[in-house]
Design an enzyme around this catalytic site. Structure first.
Site, PDB file in Angstrom:
ATOM      1  N   ASP A  13       0.571  -1.302   0.272  1.00 37.76           N
ATOM      2  CA  ASP A  13      -0.316   0.181   0.453  1.00 37.76           C
ATOM      3  C   ASP A  13       0.979   1.498   0.159  1.00 37.76           C
ATOM      4  O   ASP A  13       0.362   2.175   0.363  1.00 37.76           O
ATOM      5  CB  ASP A  13      -1.085   0.243   1.147  1.00 37.76           C
ATOM      6  CG  ASP A  13      -1.514  -1.571   1.844  1.00 37.76           C
ATOM      7  OD1 ASP A  13      -2.097  -1.145  -0.055  1.00 37.76           O
ATOM      8  OD2 ASP A  13      -1.790  -1.607   2.809  1.00 37.76           O
ATOM      9  N   LYS A  16       2.045   2.016  -5.375  1.00 36.74           N
ATOM     10  CA  LYS A  16       3.268   2.336  -6.076  1.00 36.74           C
ATOM     11  C   LYS A  16       2.247   2.116  -7.571  1.00 36.74           C
ATOM     12  O   LYS A  16       2.964   2.090  -8.417  1.00 36.74           O
ATOM     13  CB  LYS A  16       3.019  -0.165  -6.121  1.00 36.74           C
ATOM     14  CG  LYS A  16       3.888   0.471  -5.383  1.00 36.74           C
ATOM     15  CD  LYS A  16       4.130  -1.646  -5.028  1.00 36.74           C
ATOM     16  CE  LYS A  16       2.268  -2.417  -4.429  1.00 36.74           C
ATOM     17  NZ  LYS A  16       2.329  -1.915  -3.167  1.00 36.74           N
ATOM     18  N   GLY A  40      -4.866  -4.126  -4.629  1.00 38.12           N
ATOM     19  CA  GLY A  40      -5.577  -3.096  -4.781  1.00 38.12           C
ATOM     20  C   GLY A  40      -4.481  -2.225  -4.949  1.00 38.12           C
ATOM     21  O   GLY A  40      -4.432  -0.820  -4.510  1.00 38.12           O
ATOM     22  N   HIS A  41      -5.230  -1.522  -6.257  1.00 35.53           N
ATOM     23  CA  HIS A  41      -4.995  -0.183  -6.666  1.00 35.53           C
ATOM     24  C   HIS A  41      -6.476   0.766  -7.292  1.00 35.53           C
ATOM     25  O   HIS A  41      -6.722  -0.088  -7.894  1.00 35.53           O
ATOM     26  CB  HIS A  41      -3.633   0.168  -7.179  1.00 35.53           C
ATOM     27  CG  HIS A  41      -3.773  -0.603  -8.675  1.00 35.53           C
ATOM     28  ND1 HIS A  41      -3.359  -1.883  -8.625  1.00 35.53           N
ATOM     29  CD2 HIS A  41      -4.584  -0.575 -10.008  1.00 35.53           C
ATOM     30  CE1 HIS A  41      -3.572  -2.317 -10.055  1.00 35.53           C
ATOM     31  NE2 HIS A  41      -4.008  -0.999 -10.402  1.00 35.53           N
ATOM     32  N   GLN A 225       2.100  -6.147  -3.015  1.00 37.16           N
ATOM     33  CA  GLN A 225       2.491  -5.650  -1.803  1.00 37.16           C
ATOM     34  C   GLN A 225       3.724  -5.334  -1.829  1.00 37.16           C
ATOM     35  O   GLN A 225       4.213  -4.773  -2.265  1.00 37.16           O
ATOM     36  CB  GLN A 225       2.425  -7.490  -1.316  1.00 37.16           C
ATOM     37  CG  GLN A 225       0.590  -8.059  -1.115  1.00 37.16           C
ATOM     38  CD  GLN A 225       0.315  -8.226  -1.703  1.00 37.16           C
ATOM     39  OE1 GLN A 225       1.175  -9.496  -2.616  1.00 37.16           O
ATOM     40  NE2 GLN A 225      -0.184  -8.145  -2.773  1.00 37.16           N
TER      41      GLN A 225
HETATM   42  P1  IMP Z   1      -2.745 -12.929   1.652  1.00 40.38           P
HETATM   43  O1  IMP Z   1      -2.100 -12.138   0.771  1.00 40.38           O
HETATM   44  O2  IMP Z   1      -4.347 -12.500   1.427  1.00 40.38           O
HETATM   45  O3  IMP Z   1      -2.648 -14.333   1.979  1.00 40.38           O
HETATM   46  O4  IMP Z   1      -2.730 -12.213   3.178  1.00 40.38           O
HETATM   47  C1  IMP Z   1      -1.174 -12.191   3.669  1.00 40.38           C
HETATM   48  C2  IMP Z   1      -0.363 -10.742   4.107  1.00 40.38           C
HETATM   49  O5  IMP Z   1      -0.324  -9.734   3.929  1.00 40.38           O
HETATM   50  C3  IMP Z   1      -2.115 -10.293   4.964  1.00 40.38           C
HETATM   51  O6  IMP Z   1      -1.524  -9.381   6.467  1.00 40.38           O
HETATM   52  C4  IMP Z   1      -2.939  -9.239   3.893  1.00 40.38           C
HETATM   53  O7  IMP Z   1      -3.491  -8.346   4.992  1.00 40.38           O
HETATM   54  C5  IMP Z   1      -1.558  -8.972   3.825  1.00 40.38           C
HETATM   55  N1  IMP Z   1      -1.984  -8.305   2.148  1.00 40.38           N
HETATM   56  C6  IMP Z   1      -1.710  -9.051   1.111  1.00 40.38           C
HETATM   57  N2  IMP Z   1      -2.094  -8.263   0.165  1.00 40.38           N
HETATM   58  C7  IMP Z   1      -1.687  -6.426   1.130  1.00 40.38           C
HETATM   59  C8  IMP Z   1      -1.292  -5.450   0.263  1.00 40.38           C
HETATM   60  O8  IMP Z   1      -1.645  -5.347  -1.022  1.00 40.38           O
HETATM   61  N3  IMP Z   1      -1.293  -4.256   1.008  1.00 40.38           N
HETATM   62  C9  IMP Z   1      -1.242  -4.937   1.974  1.00 40.38           C
HETATM   63  N4  IMP Z   1      -1.043  -6.065   2.828  1.00 40.38           N
HETATM   64  C10 IMP Z   1      -1.303  -7.204   2.477  1.00 40.38           C
END
Ligand code: IMP
Length: 426
Positions: A13, A16, A40-41, A225
């Protein structure tokens, strides 16, 4: 023109999409290399605000091609929904513009169900995943049992394979987690339709990247991420299941390191994190609340409030090392306007011992023993959202940026001073 890699330097977040949008004007190809619709963006097109999770950020430039690379895990329902939304606004998302690597992996509805069930079963140790099926899909990929996008060239056979995988997942859902099974027939019918729709978009992703590089054009590699969510180098197990770092661009897209000319780390002017796990500079007070409200720090994918804290230079130094950063883009500097004093963590301390290196490898319990050592810097009261050159920033804001460069040893080449496209210094 070579490959330019854009990565998140914190916990995701960082903005990017915004920086990719800026750099994309020079690119021929924008390629996503990891993650799935957990990312997400927000994109503003024709006055409409769209939340994109899979389609790369460069999609608004009509002349370039977008690729979803081999390292990505794709929920076809989400991809088709985004394509429909973009097409409704007149944005070309046809097969010649939007390409899907045949080696990308497919997320099934049961992956999503398993993700939710598994995280709930962790109880107090829950990771707080986005429940998009990311972990279970990458697990099936590593176990060599998952479906890849290339199988969509034969929709009927693909549908049979989907039904088979859903049945196997159902056994786990029922036996391990006591959950209701999902309908294999329904999944097969849905995925057959997605396959018919997406098959024309399939491509040999690494061959496409190679062609563009050989033609001397620029490939912009877009991470999802951030560093500390990286499966190997993040705060394991509170991480996502993919390679979020610059090396992930090479494996996720399929090209060699000699093509990389520039690696840009995106960092917010403060730090945020969504989900559970360690966060040394977290602010559990009114300053944290203020940053959250002013910065609009709520997840694009899940809407969850983000945890907020001071800027952590130990993390940025780690980002510089792991990614081999050439430069930083610093986003949301304007959010700090109005705070009288600012703190930045310059080191960590434990029982009189001091380190400037992020201690990631020994795990989260070890990390929890380290406390941040702060330096205080003066804040600035001025609204900086209209500033377009670094020299016109208030002296305290200039100093804040200069100290980051000095402490981390990486130049800041882009500064975000507001949410609009033109609100930047570069
Ligand atoms: P997962 O990717 O859904 O398995 O989540 C694993 C961890 O990564 C969790 O703490 C999510 O909140 C975090 N996470 C996954 N995608 C994002 C993102 O795009 N931004 C911020 N945190 C993320």
């Amino acid at each position: 023109m070579p490959a330019v890699v854009v990565v998140g330097a914190q916990w995701g977040d960082e903005g990017k999409g915004r920086v990719v949008d800026w750099l994309a004007r020079e690119a021929q190809l924008v390629a996503r290399f990891n993650g799935g619709d957990n990312a997400g963006h927000t994109v503003v097109a024709q006055g409409h605000t769209l939340k994109l999770h899979l389609v790369p950020s460069g999609v608004l430039y009509p002349t370039l091609t977008c690729l979803i690379g081999a390292g990505v895990v794709v929920n076809p329902a989400q991809l088709v929904a985004e394509m429909d939304e973009l097409a409704a606004l007149g944005i070309d998302v046809g097969p010649s513009r939007l390409k899907l690597s045949a080696a990308a992996h497919i997320i099934l509805p049961t992956h999503r169900a398993l993700d939710g069930a598994r995280d709930a079963a962790r109880g107090r140790g829950a990771i707080g995943t986005t429940k998009r099926g990311i972990g279970p899909t990458y697990a099936d990929k590593a176990a060599r049992v998952n479906l890849r996008a290339g199988e969509m060239t034969n929709p009927e056979h693909f549908a049979e394979r989907v039904a088979e995988a859903v049945r196997a997942h159902n056994r786990r859902l029922q036996e391990q987690y006591g959950m209701e099974p999902l309908s294999p027939e329904q999944a097969a019918a849905d995925y057959c339709a997605y396959a018919q729709r997406l098959a024309p978009h399939l491509t040999d992703g690494s061959a496409l990247v190679g062609e563009v590089l050989d033609a001397g054009e620029m490939v912009l590699c877009e991470a999802a991420q951030g560093l500390l969510l990286d499966l190997d180098h993040g705060t394991y197990p509170y991480v996502t299941s993919s390679s979020t770092v610059a090396g992930g661009a090479l494996t996720g897209l399929g090209f060699g390191p000699r093509h990389v000319s520039r690696v840009i780390g995106i960092a917010k002017a403060y730090t945020t994190r969504v989900g559970a796990g360690p966060f040394p500079t977290e602010l559990l007070d009114e300053v944290g609340d203020r940053i959250r409200e002013v910065g609009g720090e709520y997840g694009t994918t899940t809407g969850r409030p983000r945890r907020c804290g001071w800027l952590d230079l130990v993390i940025l130094r780690y980002a510089a090392r792991i990614n081999g950063l050439d430069e930083f883009a610093l986003t949301k500097l304007d959010v700090l306007s109005g705070l009288e004093r600012l703190k930045v963590a310059v080191a960590y301390e434990r029982d009189g011992e001091r380190t400037e290196h992020f201690p990631a490898e020994f795990g989260v319990e070890a990390l929890a023993q380290w406390k941040p050592v702060y330096e205080e810097l003066p804040g600035w009261a001025e609204d900086i959202s209209g500033v377009r050159s670094r020299g016109d920033l208030p002296p305290a804001a200039r100093e804040y940026v200069a100290r980051i460069e000095e402490w981390v040893g990486v130049p800041v080449t882009f500064i975000g001073v507001g949410p609009e496209r033109e609100q930047k210094i570069c």
